[in-house]
Design a protein around this motif. Structure first.
Motif, PDB file in Angstrom:
ATOM      1  N   PRO A   1      -2.032  -0.657  -4.404  1.00  0.00           N
ATOM      2  CA  PRO A   1      -3.052   0.400  -4.323  1.00  0.00           C
ATOM      3  C   PRO A   1      -2.478   1.698  -3.746  1.00  0.00           C
ATOM      4  O   PRO A   1      -1.557   1.685  -2.935  1.00  0.00           O
ATOM      5  N   VAL A   2      -3.047   2.813  -4.215  1.00  0.00           N
ATOM      6  CA  VAL A   2      -2.644   4.135  -3.723  1.00  0.00           C
ATOM      7  C   VAL A   2      -3.811   4.730  -2.940  1.00  0.00           C
ATOM      8  O   VAL A   2      -4.911   4.876  -3.475  1.00  0.00           O
ATOM      9  N   ASP A   3      -3.585   5.045  -1.672  1.00  0.00           N
ATOM     10  CA  ASP A   3      -4.591   5.710  -0.842  1.00  0.00           C
ATOM     11  C   ASP A   3      -4.131   7.129  -0.563  1.00  0.00           C
ATOM     12  O   ASP A   3      -2.941   7.451  -0.707  1.00  0.00           O
TER      13      ASP A   3
ATOM     14  N   GLU B   1      -9.693  10.156 -10.135  1.00  0.00           N
ATOM     15  CA  GLU B   1      -9.185  10.251 -11.516  1.00  0.00           C
ATOM     16  C   GLU B   1      -7.657  10.204 -11.557  1.00  0.00           C
ATOM     17  O   GLU B   1      -7.067   9.766 -12.530  1.00  0.00           O
ATOM     18  N   ALA B   2      -7.037  10.650 -10.465  1.00  0.00           N
ATOM     19  CA  ALA B   2      -5.572  10.612 -10.401  1.00  0.00           C
ATOM     20  C   ALA B   2      -5.067   9.212 -10.067  1.00  0.00           C
ATOM     21  O   ALA B   2      -3.874   8.934 -10.177  1.00  0.00           O
ATOM     22  N   GLY B   3      -5.991   8.325  -9.635  1.00  0.00           N
ATOM     23  CA  GLY B   3      -5.582   6.943  -9.368  1.00  0.00           C
ATOM     24  C   GLY B   3      -5.694   6.519  -7.916  1.00  0.00           C
ATOM     25  O   GLY B   3      -5.224   5.437  -7.546  1.00  0.00           O
ATOM     26  N   VAL B   4      -6.319   7.358  -7.072  1.00  0.00           N
ATOM     27  CA  VAL B   4      -6.465   7.010  -5.651  1.00  0.00           C
ATOM     28  C   VAL B   4      -7.635   6.054  -5.480  1.00  0.00           C
ATOM     29  O   VAL B   4      -8.693   6.226  -6.088  1.00  0.00           O
ATOM     30  N   ARG B   5      -7.445   5.054  -4.616  1.00  0.00           N
ATOM     31  CA  ARG B   5      -8.490   4.047  -4.373  1.00  0.00           C
ATOM     32  C   ARG B   5      -9.363   4.430  -3.178  1.00  0.00           C
ATOM     33  O   ARG B   5     -10.581   4.353  -3.224  1.00  0.00           O
ATOM     34  N   THR B   6      -8.710   4.861  -2.085  1.00  0.00           N
ATOM     35  CA  THR B   6      -9.457   5.242  -0.883  1.00  0.00           C
ATOM     36  C   THR B   6      -8.954   6.589  -0.383  1.00  0.00           C
ATOM     37  O   THR B   6      -7.739   6.800  -0.287  1.00  0.00           O
TER      38      THR B   6
ATOM     39  N   MET C   1       0.831  -1.198   0.000  1.00  0.00           N
ATOM     40  CA  MET C   1       0.000   0.000   0.000  1.00  0.00           C
ATOM     41  C   MET C   1       0.877   1.264   0.000  1.00  0.00           C
ATOM     42  O   MET C   1       1.880   1.318   0.697  1.00  0.00           O
ATOM     43  N   ILE C   2       0.454   2.243  -0.792  1.00  0.00           N
ATOM     44  CA  ILE C   2       1.132   3.547  -0.801  1.00  0.00           C
ATOM     45  C   ILE C   2       0.142   4.571  -0.259  1.00  0.00           C
ATOM     46  O   ILE C   2      -1.021   4.593  -0.678  1.00  0.00           O
ATOM     47  N   VAL C   3       0.571   5.393   0.683  1.00  0.00           N
ATOM     48  CA  VAL C   3      -0.297   6.444   1.216  1.00  0.00           C
ATOM     49  C   VAL C   3       0.301   7.797   0.860  1.00  0.00           C
ATOM     50  O   VAL C   3       1.482   8.062   1.141  1.00  0.00           O
ATOM     51  N   VAL C   4      -0.521   8.637   0.230  1.00  0.00           N
ATOM     52  CA  VAL C   4      -0.069   9.986  -0.149  1.00  0.00           C
ATOM     53  C   VAL C   4      -0.759  11.010   0.750  1.00  0.00           C
ATOM     54  O   VAL C   4      -1.998  11.019   0.839  1.00  0.00           O
TER      55      VAL C   4
END
Ligand code: FAD
Length: 323
Positions: A35-37, A54-59, A1-4
């Protein structure tokens, strides 16, 4: 998981955060579709989740308790740490702004891991290697982040904030965050919006006339402004000028201002410190005017005029008007 860690301005997702999400997609792809959150603190407008999706974030993990209405680096770091607990993310990242670096440095400190600020490129997953800006953007350095999670910030304009090729809707989920005593001790008390339209005009201008301390005071910009107008361009200034309150911040060029890439940049009375150079190095032609022939801007310029800007610029204006 990646968190931004996503920054917002008045409930609107900041461009630098959309850039960070675009950067995260590169990592996600290299990791086989991780996944990118996103973590958002404080007010988020209705368009936010859609834009992030739209940028690709899932949650979108949303910390929207009243404590998050104004910025506090410590409180926002707690939110990122709470998201890390929830997702077991292996990468925590944000935009390379003052706030993004503040938050991500606090996160790294709490987790006792390293942090790389102002990353411009992802080199590889194993070992986790990135390239970052150092010395105010004057040099690049490749670094390996051996500890997990990898914590870093992405320099502004390092990548374009492009939409994801395949994107579904993002889920908006409340994020419970427990603050520690003292987390809100240092917090923003007021926020002043900059004129983003004017800053945008500066960034896209084909001609920029620069003016620095050599202008001599708030009344010393008339000739430079006139030259900019005659050439259909914009005025750009150094940080000294905005710090002294001579001109507004949206006119600042440099590391902490706008990055410009005009056809012609005409810096007058600007020494060319590396932090200023970081914002104007992509100019195609630089015509510097300075009383000091050895000023860094003069030695780097395509053309240099040794002289007083208060004599040179009016003479140029007069000649242009005459023609
Ligand atoms: P000075 O360095 O004082 O230079 C003035 C120049 O004008 C001199 O070269 C002098 O010879 C010349 N001069 C004087 N009188 C005349 C005259 N009559 N005619 C012609 N020439 C004359 N700076 C930025 O600009 N943008 C940034 O985004 C930025 N970010 C920064 C971020 C950090 C973290 C730090 C530490 C600094 C940052 N700075 C930035 C500041 C930067 O280091 C310099 O202090 C600043 O750029 C200097 O501004 P200046 O060239 O106008 O002034």
């Amino acid at each position: 998981m990646i968190v931004v860690y996503v920054e917002t301005v008045g409930g609107v997702v900041a461009e630098v955060s959309l850039e960070a999400v675009a950067f995260a997609r590169t990592l996600a792809a290299a990791g086989g579709g991780i996944p990118v959150d996103a973590v958002v603190c404080g007010p988020l407008g209705d368009a936010g989740p859609k834009e992030l999706a739209e940028a690709g974030v899932r949650t979108v993990l949303h910390a929207d308790a009243g404590e998050f209405d104004v910025f506090s680096g410590a409180a926002h770091a707690r939110a990122v740490l709470a998201a890390r607990e929830q997702t077991r993310a292996v990468v925590l990242m944000g935009g390379g702004t003052n706030r993004g670096n503040d938050v991500m440095a606090r996160v790294a400190t709490e987790l006792d891991v390293a942090m790389a600020a102002n990353v411009v490129a992802f080199e590889g997953l194993s070992p986790f290697t990135v390239t970052r800006q150092v010395v105010g953007g004057a040099a690049l350095e490749e670094v390996r982040l051996g500890s997990r999670p990898a914590v870093f910030s992405v320099a502004g304009h390092a990548v374009e904030a492009t939409p994801a090729e395949t994107a579904g809707p993002a889920t908006l989920t409340p994020l419970a965050v427990t603050l520690e005593p003292g987390d809100l001790t240092v917090r923003a008390v007021s926020v002043e919006a900059v004129d983003t339209e004017a800053a945008g005009n500066l960034k896209s201008a084909r001609v920029v006339v620069g003016a620095g301390r050599g202008a001599g005071g708030p009344e010393g910009f008339g000739d430079a402004l006139e030259l900019a107008e005659l050439l259909g361009g914009q005025l750009g200034v150094s940080r000294v000028v905005t710090s002294l309150g001579w001109r507004p911040h949206h006119e600042q060029v440099g590391q902490t201002g706008s990055r410009i890439s005009p056809e012609v940049y005409i810096p007058c009375g600007i020494s060319g410190a590396i932090q200023h150079w970081a914002g104007c190095a992509s100019s195609k032609v630089i015509l510097a005017v300075n009383t000091d022939a050895d000023a860094p801007m003069m030695t780097k310029a395509t053309y240099a005029v040794v002289g007083d800007m208060h004599e040179v610029v009016p003479a140029v204006n007069e000649e242009i008007r005459r023609r």
